[in-house]
Structures are given as structure tokens and as C-alpha cells.
Design a protein around this motif. Sequence first.
Motif, short mmCIF file in Angstrom:
data_model
loop_
_atom_site.label_atom_id
_atom_site.label_comp_id
_atom_site.label_asym_id
_atom_site.label_seq_id
_atom_site.Cartn_x
_atom_site.Cartn_y
_atom_site.Cartn_z
N ARG A 69 52.91 98.86 -2.15
CA ARG A 69 53.00 100.16 -2.82
C ARG A 69 53.23 99.96 -4.32
O ARG A 69 52.64 100.64 -5.15
N GLU A 132 48.67 105.86 3.35
CA GLU A 132 49.09 106.52 2.10
C GLU A 132 48.80 105.63 0.89
O GLU A 132 48.39 106.11 -0.17
N GLU A 135 45.14 105.65 0.20
CA GLU A 135 44.80 106.91 -0.49
C GLU A 135 45.16 106.85 -1.97
O GLU A 135 44.41 107.35 -2.82
#
Lengths: 190, 190
Positions: A69, A132, A135
Motif C-alpha cells: 500500500r 483496493e 484499484e
Amino acid sequence: MSTRERILDAAEQALREFGIVGATTKRIARQAGCSEALLYKHFPSKETLLLAVLLERQPTLGDALARLRLAVGEGDVAANLSLFAVAAVEFYTKAATIASGVLADPSLMAGFRIMLAKAGSGPHVPILALAEIIEAEQDGGRIDAGMDAQAAASMLMGACFHRANLSYYVDLPEDTRSWAAGVVGTLLRR
Amino acid sequence: MSTRERILDAAEQALREFGIVGATTKRIARQAGCSEALLYKHFPSKETLLLAVLLERQPTLGDALARLRLAVGEGDVAANLSLFAVAAVEFYTKAATIASGVLADPSLMAGFRIMLAKAGSGPHVPILALAEIIEAEQDGGRIDAGMDAQAAASMLMGACFHRANLSYYVDLPEDTRSWAAGVVGTLLRR
């Protein structure tokens, strides 16, 4: 270290070494240097003990997902995902011995399923987290926006999970790093 | 039905119902309507019996792969692969209870690993078979020739294997058919 922690350590070790069949409370208590009576004072049943091992000692994919992330928009997206895939294979390899113990014991699994439902948690959560991140990379234009992030995450995570399990049955020919690069390259191709 | 077959039936049922921990030879013999002594005459150890269940009673992916192979060049390639994926999820769901029992028992797994190596077999073989079918579709121009068939097969099979395992832990939101269509569509996109 508290007695509770010593018992959890011993249970974790016994599960890895002897499997759920051989990880008896007698063996665990001896390894923890306490009586079975004391073990049962901390954990009223073998099930409670095994569930505590699962929830408190099972490694998580959290760190690898956090690194991925943080790397959104940074470096090479394929390289980042490949590194993550290698970490995921390692995680699932470690997790397999305990996870299979739960799955192999229908009564333990029933209890675990209820606990997960109450906690809104489960082994599907990392797929959602990976989707996520994919995305976010799509928003930044680094991954084809037309790709179904959820399906892509299912495939990448599933491939890692499967590979970890396969490694218990057979010697896999390719090393995990090049395997991961091939899988990620195929997933991201435009 | 021979005694051997009755014992195998009983062992398979006991594994599904009680897991490897609860599938005792006592329980299996009673269910098969024979004595434990007779059971041990046919299977010298619980390990031998469980390995026989695995090798002789485990469902295989063979039929689903054969159907997919027959469909090469026929119908819609995405629809064919989606049907296969649904069958693979069903197969892995059935296989999970027994496979986890082996994985949860290090001594059983060690024996199984040796048997698989001798037979040149293992749970990686269906991935190779799926990759060959994908290559045949690539040769026919129905799948992007630039796709790494091996990596694609790893991902599709891995996603099915993972989904089957997840279904034991949580209620999955999407039905398997639409999930499979999404995964296959993502894999085949050009």
C-alpha cells in the motif's frame, strides 16, 4: 513470559511438529513446563487453546499488504506486486499447517467459523485489501483501468495460496521469485 | 461389496464427518460392520488406510479437464473456462476435508509425498493439463498468444482452490458462477 504465553508457544510448536492429531494437551503442557490441570485453567478445552493459537499466533499478511500500500505510485508496479506475491506464498506456507488442522477438524472449524463471523474477519479479507491497492494503482494509471480489480486480486492471492499448499506435496520446479514475476506479468499485461 | 471396499467407504465417510482426528479405526470398523482386527488385516495401519482413501476415493479433476479438452475450438472459450472453474471449485471443496487431514498430519504427509514422487503425480498435475488446453486455444487463435499459459493456469486453478478453502471459513457473497465468469473474463481480456 506468562504461563499463558508459554502454553501458546508450546501449542504452536506442537502443531507444527506433530500436527493437530499429535498435538495433545499432555504434550503441550509438558513442553510448556506446567501441569495439564494448569493448562486447562488457562484454556478450558483443547479447542479454546487451538483457537487462541490461530488468532494470536497465526502470522498475518498485514505487513506485506502495508508495504504494498505504501508503494502505490512508487517504483515499478509489477516488481512491487511480485515482491508481495513472494511474501504471500511464504505466509500461506507457514499458515498451512495450522489452517489445515482447523479444516481437518469439523468441530474446531464450526467454532472458528462462528468466531470469524462475529469478528467480521476471515481469510478472504486480504483479497479485498489487495483489490483496493490494485484499484489505487488503476486510479494512478499504472494498471489497466479496464481490469476487474476484485477478480485480479482473487487470482493473484489464489495462485499464491495454491502454490504454498502444493509445496507440501511436491518439489516445485521453478523458484518462487520467477514464478511470481511470471504470474504478475501475465495478470498485468495490456 | 468386498470388505476392503466397505472399509474404504466407512473411512471416507468418517473423515468427512469427524475429520482426521475423529476418524478412529474403531469408528471406521464399526461403521464398516467388521472388527478392528479385520480392518488391520486389510490395512496394516491407519496411515495405509487413509492413503488408500486418498488415492482411490478422492474425486479427481479428470472429467472436468477432459470436457474442457474436448471443447477446444468449440463454443465460447470464456464460457468453457468458466464452466471448468465452477467444476474445479466444487472438486476442491470436496477434496479439502481429506487434503487438510493429510496436511495436518506431518507423518501422513511425509508418506504421501514419497508416494506421489514415486508415481510422478501430485496436485500440481491439473495445472499442467489446464496450461496445455490454454495453449491449444492459443494455437487456434481463440486466446491471446502473448499470454503465459502456465502462469494463467496457475492463477485460474489457484483462484478456484482458494475459493473452495475460503468457503469453509466464511459465507462468500458472490455465487460461484458469476465469480468464475469475472475471473475468466479478467484472465482472457485483450
